[in-house]
Structure formats: C-alpha cells, structure tokens
Design a protein around this motif. Structure first.
Motif, short mmCIF file in Angstrom:
data_model
loop_
_atom_site.label_atom_id
_atom_site.label_comp_id
_atom_site.label_asym_id
_atom_site.label_seq_id
_atom_site.Cartn_x
_atom_site.Cartn_y
_atom_site.Cartn_z
N PRO A 96 -0.15 13.62 -0.53
CA PRO A 96 1.03 14.48 -0.36
C PRO A 96 2.31 13.66 -0.49
CG PRO A 96 -0.58 14.84 1.39
CD PRO A 96 -1.00 13.60 0.67
N CYS A 97 3.32 14.25 -1.12
CA CYS A 97 4.59 13.54 -1.34
C CYS A 97 5.18 13.04 -0.02
CB CYS A 97 5.60 14.46 -2.00
SG CYS A 97 4.98 15.39 -3.42
N ALA A 98 5.19 13.91 0.98
CA ALA A 98 5.84 13.58 2.24
C ALA A 98 5.16 12.43 2.97
CB ALA A 98 5.89 14.81 3.15
N LEU A 99 3.87 12.22 2.72
CA LEU A 99 3.16 11.11 3.35
C LEU A 99 3.25 9.84 2.52
CD1 LEU A 99 -0.13 12.67 4.80
CD2 LEU A 99 1.99 12.10 5.99
N ALA A 100 2.93 9.94 1.24
CA ALA A 100 2.82 8.73 0.41
C ALA A 100 4.18 8.12 0.10
CB ALA A 100 2.08 9.06 -0.89
N ARG A 101 5.17 8.97 -0.22
CA ARG A 101 6.46 8.41 -0.64
C ARG A 101 7.45 8.26 0.51
NH1 ARG A 101 4.95 10.52 -5.49
NH2 ARG A 101 5.52 12.69 -5.11
N TYR A 102 7.45 9.17 1.44
CA TYR A 102 8.47 9.13 2.48
C TYR A 102 8.01 8.46 3.77
CZ TYR A 102 11.02 12.23 -0.61
OH TYR A 102 11.67 12.75 -1.70
N ARG A 103 6.70 8.26 3.90
CA ARG A 103 6.20 7.60 5.10
C ARG A 103 5.28 6.42 4.77
NH1 ARG A 103 6.20 8.46 10.49
NH2 ARG A 103 4.36 7.86 11.68
N ALA A 104 4.95 6.26 3.51
CA ALA A 104 4.05 5.18 3.06
C ALA A 104 2.69 5.26 3.75
CB ALA A 104 4.69 3.81 3.29
N PRO A 163 -4.37 5.13 5.53
CA PRO A 163 -5.13 5.85 6.56
C PRO A 163 -6.06 6.93 6.03
CG PRO A 163 -2.94 5.41 7.37
CD PRO A 163 -2.95 4.98 5.93
N PRO A 164 -5.64 7.84 5.14
CA PRO A 164 -6.59 8.84 4.66
C PRO A 164 -7.73 8.23 3.84
CG PRO A 164 -4.51 9.00 3.47
CD PRO A 164 -4.27 8.09 4.62
N ARG A 165 -7.44 7.16 3.12
CA ARG A 165 -8.49 6.50 2.35
C ARG A 165 -9.47 5.76 3.26
NH1 ARG A 165 -4.22 7.17 -0.85
NH2 ARG A 165 -4.63 7.58 -3.07
N ASP A 166 -8.95 5.20 4.35
CA ASP A 166 -9.82 4.56 5.33
C ASP A 166 -10.76 5.59 5.96
OD1 ASP A 166 -10.65 2.29 6.96
OD2 ASP A 166 -9.65 3.31 8.62
N ILE A 167 -10.22 6.78 6.23
CA ILE A 167 -11.05 7.87 6.75
C ILE A 167 -12.17 8.20 5.76
CG2 ILE A 167 -11.08 10.35 7.27
CD1 ILE A 167 -8.30 10.00 8.49
N LEU A 168 -11.80 8.37 4.50
CA LEU A 168 -12.80 8.75 3.49
C LEU A 168 -13.87 7.68 3.36
CD1 LEU A 168 -10.55 10.31 0.71
CD2 LEU A 168 -11.94 11.49 2.42
N ARG A 169 -13.48 6.41 3.42
CA ARG A 169 -14.49 5.33 3.33
C ARG A 169 -15.46 5.38 4.49
NH1 ARG A 169 -9.98 2.37 1.01
NH2 ARG A 169 -9.24 1.79 3.10
N GLU A 227 -5.69 8.94 -11.86
CA GLU A 227 -4.88 7.94 -12.55
C GLU A 227 -3.54 7.75 -11.87
OE1 GLU A 227 -3.14 6.94 -17.03
OE2 GLU A 227 -4.53 8.61 -16.72
N GLU A 228 -2.91 8.85 -11.45
CA GLU A 228 -1.65 8.77 -10.72
C GLU A 228 -1.93 9.06 -9.25
OE1 GLU A 228 1.04 7.77 -12.08
OE2 GLU A 228 0.52 7.93 -14.20
N SER A 229 -1.82 8.03 -8.43
CA SER A 229 -2.15 8.20 -7.01
C SER A 229 -1.21 7.37 -6.16
CB SER A 229 -3.61 7.81 -6.75
OG SER A 229 -3.81 6.43 -7.07
N GLY A 230 -1.43 7.42 -4.86
CA GLY A 230 -0.57 6.68 -3.95
C GLY A 230 0.87 7.18 -4.05
N ALA A 231 1.81 6.27 -4.04
CA ALA A 231 3.22 6.63 -4.09
C ALA A 231 3.62 7.21 -5.44
CB ALA A 231 4.09 5.41 -3.77
N ASN A 232 2.76 7.09 -6.45
CA ASN A 232 3.06 7.64 -7.77
C ASN A 232 2.40 9.00 -8.02
OD1 ASN A 232 4.65 5.45 -8.63
ND2 ASN A 232 2.82 4.27 -9.12
N ALA A 233 1.76 9.56 -7.02
CA ALA A 233 1.08 10.85 -7.18
C ALA A 233 2.10 11.96 -7.41
CB ALA A 233 0.24 11.17 -5.96
N PRO A 234 1.87 12.83 -8.40
CA PRO A 234 2.78 13.96 -8.62
C PRO A 234 2.59 15.04 -7.55
CG PRO A 234 0.93 14.09 -10.12
CD PRO A 234 0.79 12.79 -9.39
N CYS A 235 3.58 15.91 -7.46
CA CYS A 235 3.58 16.98 -6.46
C CYS A 235 2.52 18.04 -6.78
CB CYS A 235 4.96 17.62 -6.40
SG CYS A 235 5.12 18.96 -5.21
N CYS A 236 1.98 18.66 -5.74
CA CYS A 236 1.01 19.74 -5.89
C CYS A 236 1.66 21.03 -6.37
CB CYS A 236 0.32 20.00 -4.56
SG CYS A 236 1.42 20.69 -3.29
#
Length: 377
Positions: free
Chosen positions: A266-274, A278-284, A295-304
C-alpha cells in the motif's frame, strides 16, 4: 494550505516544464491525455493562477482525477511536493465552490456519517471478542474496515486475544478525516482531526493500532498539522503489531499456508511510513510455499487505484488501475495476492469481479492470512 506561495510557485514552474515522472503516472497512461499528466495539470494550474482560465468544475476535474500516491515524487529529480500541490489546488477549488458534483456529494456524505458502517464495539462485541475497557491500547478500525470487512476486523480482535494483548476500541469511532483532506475540505479535515485527537486523549490512549493504512498516514502526518493534539500517543499499523507478535512467539503458526503468494505494498505504508519488511516477515513465517515479488514493489509499487479518493470520483479509471495491478500479480504465478490495507482489498476484489478475463487470484488481507495460519479462522 500547507504549501507556501514560494513552494507552490516553484513547484508549478518545475512541473510544467518537466516530464520525468510521466512514466510512473498510471492515470495518464489509462486516459492518454496530456492534460491528465503531471505536466498537464501543472500547466493548467499555472494558467488558473495567471487568470487565463477559470476556477470551475471542468478545471477541477484534472486535479481530482489523480491518485496522489507519492510515486511521482520518487521519480522527481527535484523532489518537488507534487502531491501537496494537487491537494492544495483541490482545497482552492473546494473553497470557491467549484468542485465537481460527485465531490460535493461525497463530502456531504462524510460529514453526515453515511457509509461508516457499524461501530467497532458492536462488531467485536457481537463476535465475542474480549476487550479491556481500561487498556491504553486502541484498535482503530477505519470506515472501510467497518463497512466492507467486518470479518477481518473480528479476526484482528481475536489475534489480539490470542496474543494476550489487551485492547479496546472507541465506543463511537469517528472518521479520521483523511477523505476530507484528500478531497480539499480542509475545514472539515481540521474539525475531524481535532475531534479524534480529543477522543484519544480522553481515552488516555498510549498506543493506536490502525487497520487502514490511510488512517495511519492521517494520524502520523496530518492530524497534528490540522490542530489535533496527539502528543504522547504512538501509532502503528496492524501488520507491524502482528509481525512483532509472531517474532516474539505470542502468536504461533499451526497451519502453514501453501504458496505461492505475492504481496502488494500500500502507498501509505511503503512510501509514507517505509513499512516494507514487516508484512514480508509475516509472510515468511506463515507461508510454507514461495513468496514472489512483483516487478514493481516496495516503495516503487504503483497504487491500487484507491489513492487520492480516485475511486470515489472516477471509479472506472480506478478500476483500470486495479486491473493493471492484478495482471502484474498474476504474472508472478502466485495463487494469493496479499494486501495490508482494506482500501486495497476493496479495489482488488472489485477489480477481479469486474474483469472475468483476469487470471484467478485470491485477494487476502495479511490479517486474514495470519488468522488462518494460527488456526483462529
């Protein structure tokens, strides 16, 4: 207004001559019109300020047809505050009474409290979730969770219980004010911000755990700027809490989930809160199978598609953005698309239902995945 005259003038000057970020503007890619690019919007705003165009609903359409997701600023070589420029322009249109009718009606609905859904206290209480009326920790559900995903809220409450973490909710949880801020009603956003801050202080809250990423962004970046006093209160997202509880052994995985799984930031988590790990640690921890990145993920993920309240104003454009992201998720070969924002949940599920040609892909909130893995759902 949050931009000074100098900041607005400099940003307008820079944006109307540059096209560096256009490659990242998916709204412009869908509409294929120069006026809906960042440069096009800036050119129109410059013309408005110079008196060459009128401040009317037709001009306002350009600034409301945008996702305001922060991605364009990542592409900006000058790091100009483009999103603030757009929100600032929306506030001007709103103050002049020159907004599109759809925006006016949406603001009226927000002030009237329509579509907020049942109270979190009723949802959780009816489900038998234990709450501690003296707990200093507040679970803030948000309007989308209450209205569209009460079952996810219930599972989060049960995860609090399973982890042995006492919590409570506000008896009459209000809107955080984020939608009004994005729609340009700064007076309304200020009133909502001050009200929620006052309610949290009266509740002697020390920590707020938010389900909705946009609510979290409002609390951490805008509430104070609108006059809400939240001094001494810590805010974090539900996935941050869940990641800690899994790491500390407060939650135990009993049924590892099959993969492969991909995750949308989500934009508000990845870009505005970095909040990327944590969500990836949960998934692991909860997924036994493979976790595949788009291909585009993390802070570069496009909006939903939900960013900037676009889905409320131009649902067909927002739907195109959601379908685009769903195709990217399907290209990973994953069977599950995990999200950490109920607004993203809403967009992706609607997009999947509206596009029968899209590959089958289950959209699941990270909260629900954790509930499955620890065997409470």
């Amino acid at each position: 207004m949050f931009l000074s005259e100098a900041e607005r003038s400099e940003t307008l000057w820079a944006c109307r001559f540059c096209m560096m970020c256009h490659v990242a503007d998916r709204v412009a890619a869908v509409l294929r019109r120069e006026s809906y690019t960042p440069r096009g919007r800036a050119a129109v705003l410059w013309a408005l300020e110079k008196g060459l165009l009128d401040w009317n609903a037709d001009a306002a359409d350009l600034v409301y047809t945008a996702v305001n997701d922060g991605l364009l600023e990542r592409w900006c070589v000058g790091k100009y505050p483009y999103e603030e420029l757009i929100v600032d322009a929306r506030a001007r249109f709103f103050r002049l009474g020159a907004v599109p009718e759809e925006i006016r009606r949406r603001v009226e609905d927000l002030h009237a409290g329509r579509e907020m859904g049942p109270s979190p206290a009723a949802i959780l209480g009816d489900a038998g979730v234990a709450m501690d009326p003296e707990a200093p920790r507040i679970l803030f559900a948000g309007c989308t969770s209450r209205r569209r995903f009460p079952e996810t809220l219930i599972r989060l409450g049960r995860l609090f219980n399973a982890a042995g973490v006492p919590f409570r909710v506000l008896e009459e949880e209000p809107c955080c004010g984020w939608p009004l801020y994005q729609l340009g009603d700064f007076d309304g956003a200020g009133a909502f911000s001050r009200r929620i801050a006052q309610m949290l202080r009266r509740a002697a809250a020390r920590e707020v755990v938010a389900m909705d990423a946009d609510c979290l962004r409002m609390f951490t970046t805008r509430t104070v700027r609108f006059g809400g006093d939240v001094t001494g209160i810590t805010f974090r997202h539900a996935v941050e809490a869940l990641a800690d509880w899994l790491k500390d052994g407060k939650l135990v995985v009993r049924r590892p989930l099959p993969g492969p799984v991909t995750y949308h930031d989500p934009c508000a988590l990845a870009r505005y809160r970095a909040t990327i790990e944590p969500p990836r640690d949960i998934l692991r921890r909860v997924v036994a199978g493979e976790i595949r990145e788009m291909e585009e993920s993390g802070a570069n993920a496009p909006c939903c598609g939900a960013g900037g309240m676009l889905a409320d104003y131009k649902p067909e454009v927002a739907g195109e953005l959601a379908a685009w992201r769903l195709r990217e998720a399907a290209e990973t070969g994953a069977r599950i698309l995990a999200t950490a924002c109920t607004r993203c949940d809403e967009m992706f599920r609607a997009g999947r239902e509206a596009n029968a040609a899209l590959p089958p892909l289950e959209v699941v909130n990270v909260i629900d995945l954790v509930a499955r893995a620890v065997a409470i759902a």
